[in-house]
Design a protein around this motif. Sequence first.
Motif, PDB file in Angstrom:
ATOM      1  N   GLN A  29      35.271  41.472  37.332  1.00  0.00           N
ATOM      2  CA  GLN A  29      36.198  40.595  38.036  1.00  0.00           C
ATOM      3  C   GLN A  29      37.508  40.447  37.273  1.00  0.00           C
ATOM      4  O   GLN A  29      38.595  40.461  37.860  1.00  0.00           O
ATOM      5  CB  GLN A  29      35.556  39.226  38.251  1.00  0.00           C
ATOM      6  CG  GLN A  29      36.405  38.298  39.105  1.00  0.00           C
ATOM      7  CD  GLN A  29      35.694  36.992  39.398  1.00  0.00           C
ATOM      8  OE1 GLN A  29      34.625  36.734  38.867  1.00  0.00           O
ATOM      9  NE2 GLN A  29      36.290  36.174  40.237  1.00  0.00           N
ATOM     10  N   TYR A  32      39.538  43.653  37.560  1.00  0.00           N
ATOM     11  CA  TYR A  32      40.189  43.743  38.869  1.00  0.00           C
ATOM     12  C   TYR A  32      41.401  42.813  38.937  1.00  0.00           C
ATOM     13  O   TYR A  32      42.441  43.174  39.498  1.00  0.00           O
ATOM     14  CB  TYR A  32      39.209  43.391  39.988  1.00  0.00           C
ATOM     15  CG  TYR A  32      39.856  43.480  41.350  1.00  0.00           C
ATOM     16  CD1 TYR A  32      40.142  44.711  41.929  1.00  0.00           C
ATOM     17  CD2 TYR A  32      40.226  42.331  42.049  1.00  0.00           C
ATOM     18  CE1 TYR A  32      40.763  44.804  43.160  1.00  0.00           C
ATOM     19  CE2 TYR A  32      40.847  42.410  43.281  1.00  0.00           C
ATOM     20  CZ  TYR A  32      41.115  43.652  43.833  1.00  0.00           C
ATOM     21  OH  TYR A  32      41.736  43.737  45.053  1.00  0.00           O
ATOM     22  N   ARG A  33      41.274  41.620  38.364  1.00  0.00           N
ATOM     23  CA  ARG A  33      42.406  40.693  38.358  1.00  0.00           C
ATOM     24  C   ARG A  33      43.607  41.322  37.653  1.00  0.00           C
ATOM     25  O   ARG A  33      44.743  41.213  38.118  1.00  0.00           O
ATOM     26  CB  ARG A  33      42.009  39.382  37.667  1.00  0.00           C
ATOM     27  CG  ARG A  33      43.077  38.290  37.745  1.00  0.00           C
ATOM     28  CD  ARG A  33      42.779  37.158  36.788  1.00  0.00           C
ATOM     29  NE  ARG A  33      42.837  37.605  35.398  1.00  0.00           N
ATOM     30  CZ  ARG A  33      43.972  37.795  34.728  1.00  0.00           C
ATOM     31  NH1 ARG A  33      45.140  37.586  35.314  1.00  0.00           N
ATOM     32  NH2 ARG A  33      43.944  38.197  33.473  1.00  0.00           N
ATOM     33  N   LYS A  36      45.094  44.046  39.882  1.00  0.00           N
ATOM     34  CA  LYS A  36      45.787  43.474  41.034  1.00  0.00           C
ATOM     35  C   LYS A  36      47.154  42.909  40.653  1.00  0.00           C
ATOM     36  O   LYS A  36      48.083  42.905  41.474  1.00  0.00           O
ATOM     37  CB  LYS A  36      44.914  42.378  41.650  1.00  0.00           C
ATOM     38  CG  LYS A  36      45.450  41.803  42.943  1.00  0.00           C
ATOM     39  CD  LYS A  36      44.479  40.790  43.526  1.00  0.00           C
ATOM     40  CE  LYS A  36      45.062  40.168  44.790  1.00  0.00           C
ATOM     41  NZ  LYS A  36      44.144  39.172  45.385  1.00  0.00           N
ATOM     42  N   ASN A 164      43.539  49.368  43.905  1.00  0.00           N
ATOM     43  CA  ASN A 164      43.006  48.669  42.735  1.00  0.00           C
ATOM     44  C   ASN A 164      41.484  48.779  42.658  1.00  0.00           C
ATOM     45  O   ASN A 164      40.921  48.955  41.575  1.00  0.00           O
ATOM     46  CB  ASN A 164      43.434  47.202  42.760  1.00  0.00           C
ATOM     47  CG  ASN A 164      44.938  47.052  42.645  1.00  0.00           C
ATOM     48  OD1 ASN A 164      45.581  47.759  41.883  1.00  0.00           O
ATOM     49  ND2 ASN A 164      45.502  46.146  43.424  1.00  0.00           N
ATOM     50  N   THR A 165      40.805  48.667  43.796  1.00  0.00           N
ATOM     51  CA  THR A 165      39.350  48.818  43.758  1.00  0.00           C
ATOM     52  C   THR A 165      38.968  50.260  43.456  1.00  0.00           C
ATOM     53  O   THR A 165      37.968  50.515  42.781  1.00  0.00           O
ATOM     54  CB  THR A 165      38.707  48.371  45.084  1.00  0.00           C
ATOM     55  OG1 THR A 165      39.260  49.120  46.164  1.00  0.00           O
ATOM     56  CG2 THR A 165      38.923  46.892  45.322  1.00  0.00           C
ATOM     57  N   LEU A 168      39.269  50.626  39.844  1.00  0.00           N
ATOM     58  CA  LEU A 168      38.183  49.903  39.190  1.00  0.00           C
ATOM     59  C   LEU A 168      36.915  50.753  39.118  1.00  0.00           C
ATOM     60  O   LEU A 168      36.179  50.706  38.131  1.00  0.00           O
ATOM     61  CB  LEU A 168      37.906  48.600  39.943  1.00  0.00           C
ATOM     62  CG  LEU A 168      36.950  47.611  39.273  1.00  0.00           C
ATOM     63  CD1 LEU A 168      37.573  47.048  37.998  1.00  0.00           C
ATOM     64  CD2 LEU A 168      36.596  46.480  40.238  1.00  0.00           C
ATOM     65  N   ILE A 307      34.390  42.182  46.109  1.00  0.00           N
ATOM     66  CA  ILE A 307      35.850  42.126  46.103  1.00  0.00           C
ATOM     67  C   ILE A 307      36.375  42.789  47.364  1.00  0.00           C
ATOM     68  O   ILE A 307      35.963  43.901  47.716  1.00  0.00           O
ATOM     69  CB  ILE A 307      36.423  42.835  44.864  1.00  0.00           C
ATOM     70  CG1 ILE A 307      35.992  42.104  43.583  1.00  0.00           C
ATOM     71  CG2 ILE A 307      37.943  42.920  44.947  1.00  0.00           C
ATOM     72  CD1 ILE A 307      36.361  42.831  42.312  1.00  0.00           C
TER      73      ILE A 307
END
Length: 766
Positions: A29, A32-33, A36, A164-165, A168, A307
């Motif tokens: 998480q 990912y933040r 982003k 972004n995902t 990731l 997400i």
Amino acid sequence: MFKNIFTLIFILLLIVTASAQDNNLPDGQEVYRQLKNLELYPNQVAQVQNLTLKKNVATFNFLEGKIYFLQPVLGKTTGLVFIGEGIFQFTPPTEIERYQLKKFTDSEILNARFSELYLRFTDSTFEELTSKLQFVAGEVEGKAKDINSDSRKRALKVLGKNLNTRALEDLLFAGEIEEGSLATGFFYADIKARDERRLFYIFDPKNIEEVALYRDNPKLADTEFDMVCSFHKESDYKEGNPEEKDEINPMHYKMEIELETNGKMRATCELTFIPLVDGIRVIPFWMDYRVEIEKKSEQDPSQVILIAEKGEHGFIAVFPYPLKANQEEKLLVSDSAEILDRNYFGMFFIESTVAWFPRYGFNLRSTYDLTFKTPKDYKFISVGEKIKEWTEGRYLYTHWKHDFPSKMASFNLGYFDIYQEKKEGLPEVIVYWNDDFHRKLALVYESGANMKKRVAADVLNSLNFFQNSFGKYPLDHLFATEIPYSHGQAFTGLLHLSWLTFQAEEKFEEESFRAHEVAHQWWGHMVGWNTYHDQWLSEGFAEYSGAWFAQNTLKDNKKFFGELKSWRGNIVGGHTKRGSDGTKAGPLWLGSRLNSSRSFDYYTLVYEKGAFVLHMLRNMLMDFKTFSDDKFSAMLKDFVTTYYGKNASTSDFQKIVEKHFGEDMDWFFKQWVYGIEIPKYVYSYSTQKAADKYEVTLKVRQENVSPDFKMQVPVVVVYKQEGYSVFRVWVDKPEVEVKLPPVPMEVKEIVFNPFESVLAEVEEGK
């Protein structure tokens, strides 16, 4: 009308192994933040001149300008912005893709000048560029910041891709990274061309076709973007291209679903899956594009997190530990959604019949255990076998098990009447339709009599016909339900049929439509299609099967050949109302890509030309003395037996065809599946008496195709007295002259290409 808004509340339950407590693993998480909120890095700015970056078949020439790199995450830089002057060069490796590029850009090789470039990557791009650059610390200009922000939003809005995902997935991968593996990293480019049209270039080893080129469209176009090209990486054409790119196998869904008359659905889904790759932590799932995920304010890093961004076509599940190949996992998801709507007459329709639950991939097969809670005043039908039914208060509970591995699961709900049709030795057919709706409609529109019986009879009779022609149907029932749409859709053991087919009977058309959906039990479910290139094995086969059944049950060759003639007209000349260009749109092998801003040809070519290809094979195998279809049926039965419960490719079907023809059929598939040419035959003939026989000399000129185009064409010699003879002749060059075998009677006329045997235009010359 209900709002088409999905609200998903995902609650995930996972048995966490000891490895899940490894504090050395990055927090998904948090990573990912960071992705982003990535900003351009002031310490990594470089002036560039005459710098070249090659990515498979694409080359980026940075003539002059400035590069701004994104801040690193987990020590890896994943993107950049370029402002200046550059040239993007793109050369497709295949004839089909060069044809497509020319269709959209008027050139088989693309040389596009650009002024702005946004790149995202997890491959070696950063290392390739930095070895040739010198960084300076400097201020990031506002335009570069805007490009960084706008490009990420554009990728999601236009292409439905969350960059972004995707980044990731690679950053959290904990397995071995080897050359050729799926984890070698992706590359994405958003290119602002000088003509203000944007190009999007993608190289992603996780995609079956790793290379893709998109182009955005003007605001008034029918589609936001076009997939201009899509193909395998260069080395695959030399070394072979593995089609298996799945990282998990979704084995079984156990779901509890509650449906309300206001359209609300609440569900819990326990997915049992098997990882196929060591080290993955991120799994992408897809659902209807209107899905919105409610995030908890605090998420436990020892648990799986989900997400998704607004407007995204799905979500990702991020695991707290690397998954191990072949070790079974379970994922529990709870969701709620407004999935049902109603028409003016109160009939329910499902907003998304195939994406109302989490899906991995599109063609993977799973089994299902489904328990539905629905208002007891309504009839309810689902895929599978009903195990149990009971009521509690105002609700009806039904428990269904679907043990036949299937790609999709769906259902239907409504004020249905029920009609059952059963014949010994055949599956039971149960029809669900709204009699009250049709009685009201009959006051305004023409209505047929006993329509429920006609629908049931066609479903049952086509089941019988297809069992004899293709092989045994695997279930003991087939549900046929009415939907308030003009189309049909087939699931394993469950048909959604348009309300129109319950309203009035138009001979041949309705029999063909109903049988088309029944045929999908074989073409699409028993035998699936592998990629979008192979969808004609489902839709083209079902389209022809429906027409073949109608020909057989109505004993109406005139209608059948009229349908073929209509298909031929659409394929050769296009269909104005559909916005179809016909064959010049591209080969039927392009599948869904045949719908674009240039034309809408998916139906014309995948359905109709795909059906015509099957018709040509049928006629090539037909015994014209008895008009027996035994050889054709034997070939299709073999196809079903060989690929039962699997997904077949076009090349798989070609192997079956070659087995039954006893020869190499590469020429046939190159012409009709991978090609766009349609021949025109101009023929003439002369006859003369020789002893007690008559000799026929046939001359044929072949037009509108390549010089080496070939096809075996039937010729009917009709006698002045009663009778006829049928011969086959090869037309394999621009002009041929053939002497037919001597015939016993005086000739009345010659019919060239009877029975619409070859997809061709025919003209009698002088």
